[in-house]
Design an enzyme around this catalytic site. Structure first.
Site, PDB file in Angstrom:
ATOM      1  CB  CYS A 333      -0.974  -0.020   1.177  1.00 18.42           C
ATOM      2  SG  CYS A 333      -2.378   1.105   0.960  1.00 18.42           S
ATOM      3  CG  HIS A 433      -3.651  -3.518   3.548  1.00 16.09           C
ATOM      4  ND1 HIS A 433      -2.503  -3.072   4.147  1.00 16.09           N
ATOM      5  CD2 HIS A 433      -4.249  -2.425   2.991  1.00 16.09           C
ATOM      6  CE1 HIS A 433      -2.398  -1.758   3.972  1.00 16.09           C
ATOM      7  NE2 HIS A 433      -3.439  -1.348   3.274  1.00 16.09           N
TER       8      HIS A 433
END
Length: 495
Positions: A333, A433
């Site tokens: 991310c 994630h």
């Protein structure tokens, strides 16, 4: 369904053990055959979770719902506050961002959110026999106690009995308990039906004389003394012990995780840390980098500010040097965005800095957009090469939470029409994630490293989901052995 009952857990301070106590109680009630759900009206944390329907909520409540063996839902945590830096917070209401505010503005706004909280709680009241509520910080912060919506004010809103949790490990436990109760209003104190003391090291018999004097003074029973124990369950925020230096497993694979100033979703590393031959070290200075087998740049709530910070500290330069030595580097991310050529924030979503060059290890750039991507992810790896060769066809699951959109000439290695993940030699960037929660992916990546070090290849004994459930079962046993569960049921039934 039977009449709904509830119970609230508050703590003498942040880090007293509220979250783990709620998790354990949820597991006990579920194992005893009840339908149960967690609830925290307002949570401030950078570890968040995305539900199946794309709503964002606190990670702690997601794990607590897993302890109840139900799907996490946004109404279990209707307000999530995510610090963004510069004294501002992103406010997530009912799973969706309503923008950034400073503390003063949010203080004015939260007064109007009580009805939203009650609407969220009604979902639980209508569908579950028991709700275990969690407070935040201390319930007696007298400077901000007016219009409380998360501690004793929340208990009053839903008429919940309260258990007070205190941490003995940091010292002064008796004073913290007595002081907390003394600062409560009489009506609030009447709600407190018991005390649990956490993190005790030693024999509880030694503590008994103090407990007897405490009970005589406060007129409230001590429901149990929970010993200090090692348990690997995802943490809520920066109070975690996982940021302490090397875990000293004295085993094979060393992982350096860059501890960004605004690190978020560091639970992504839990599946790696669960491996018996993997040692995690959270890096805060340049001199700590150089002898690891894998570098991970995790998520960030403020990518540009964190990129600026690691450049100023010399960490960025050491990551680049490590990449040239062939050290595998994984950016997740915000970490993915940092690996690119540049990060742009034209609308000031995260920072006043409009543009900053990245580490240049991937030929991509990121623009912070006004719309936030929040979705669970499931896909198939394709066009893999470098450190990820042989992974074509592997299914990957996880979730995405990001403001940025990343584009460039690197090949996307998932079967999507947008950039979700890419690999360039020893450099991996991804928006997924929970990437390491995928057993096959993690086993193959670690076996590449093991092979390069002359170690034997191995396979994880269980999936990370199975590992988590085992840890939750351990927690249930510890709590049953050390707290008066019968008394807690009496408190529930005594409403």
């Amino acid at each position: 369904m039977k009449k709904h009952k509830n119970l609230m857990v508050v703590g003498t301070s942040s880090g007293a053990g509220k979250s783990i106590t709620v998790t354990g109680l949820c597991r006990i009630f579920f194992k005893d055959g009840f339908s149960v759900a967690p609830f925290k009206s307002q949570n401030m944390a950078l570890n968040s979770y995305i539900t199946k329907d794309g709503h964002e909520m606190g990670r702690a409540q997601a794990v607590q719902s897993m302890a109840c063996e139900i799907s996490p839902r946004y109404y279990m945590n209707p307000i999530l506050l995510k610090p963004t830096g510069d004294r501002k917070i992103q406010v997530i209401l009912n799973g969706k961002s309503i923008g950034n505010m400073n503390g003063l503005d949010y203080g004015k706004t939260k007064v109007s959110l009580k009805q939203e909280i009650l609407k969220a709680y009604k979902n639980i009241e209508d569908n579950y026999e028991i709700c275990v509520l969690e407070g935040a910080g201390s319930p007696v912060e007298i400077n901000i106690k007016d219009d409380d919506i998360v501690n004793m004010g929340m208990a009053e809103m839903v008429n919940a009995p309260v258990i007070l949790v205190a941490d003995i490990d940091r010292g002064g436990v008796f004073a913290s308990i007595v002081g907390t109760l003394e600062l409560m209003e009489p009506s609030e104190r009447e709600r407190v039906k018991g005390v649990i003391i956490n993190k005790f090291r030693g024999s509880s018999e030694i503590l008994k004389p103090g407990l007897d004097k405490l009970e005589a003074r406060i007129g409230i029973p001590v429901l149990g003394v929970v010993p200090h124990f090692d348990l690997d369950i995802e943490d809520e925020d920066g109070l975690t012990d996982k940021f302490k230096k090397i875990q000293n497993k004295n085993t094979g694979i060393k992982v350096s995780v860059i501890k960004l100033k605004h690190i978020s979703n560091f639970t992504d590393l839990d599946a790696l840390g669960a491996q018996l031959d993997v040692e995690i070290n959270y890096v805060t200075s340049a001199h700590e980098i150089g002898e690891e087998d894998l570098i991970v740049i995790p998520g960030s709530k403020n990518t540009i500010e964190d990129l600026k910070d690691i450049k100023e500290k010399g960490i960025a330069q050491e990551i680049i040097k490590a990449s040239r030595r062939g050290t595998p580097i994984v950016g997740i991310c915000g970490g993915f965005q940092i690996l690119g050529e540049r990060v742009l924030d034209p609308y000031g979503i995260e920072s006043d800095i409009k543009e900053l060059p990245g580490l240049g290890l991937l030929d991509v750039e990121t623009i912070m957009e006004k719309e936030k991507t929040t979705t669970q992810y499931s896909g198939i790896l394709d066009n893999c090469s470098g450190i990820l060769d042989m992974m074509n066809g592997i299914e990957i699951k996880g979730y995405e939470i990001h403001q940025g959109v990343t584009k460039g000439t690197e090949t996307n290695i998932t079967l999507d029409d947008r950039m979700v993940a890419t690999v360039k030699g020893n450099i991996v960037g991804t928006y997924i994630h929970g990437i390491f929660d995928n057993k096959i992916f993690t086993d193959m990546l670690l076996n590449k490293i093991r092979k390069s070090k002359g170690m034997d290849e191995k396979s994880s004994e269980m999936t990370f989901d199975e590992y988590r459930m085992n840890e939750l079962d351990k927690l249930e046993v510890i709590m049953r052995e050390n707290i008066d569960v019968k008394a807690i049921y009496s408190i529930l039934g005594g409403k």
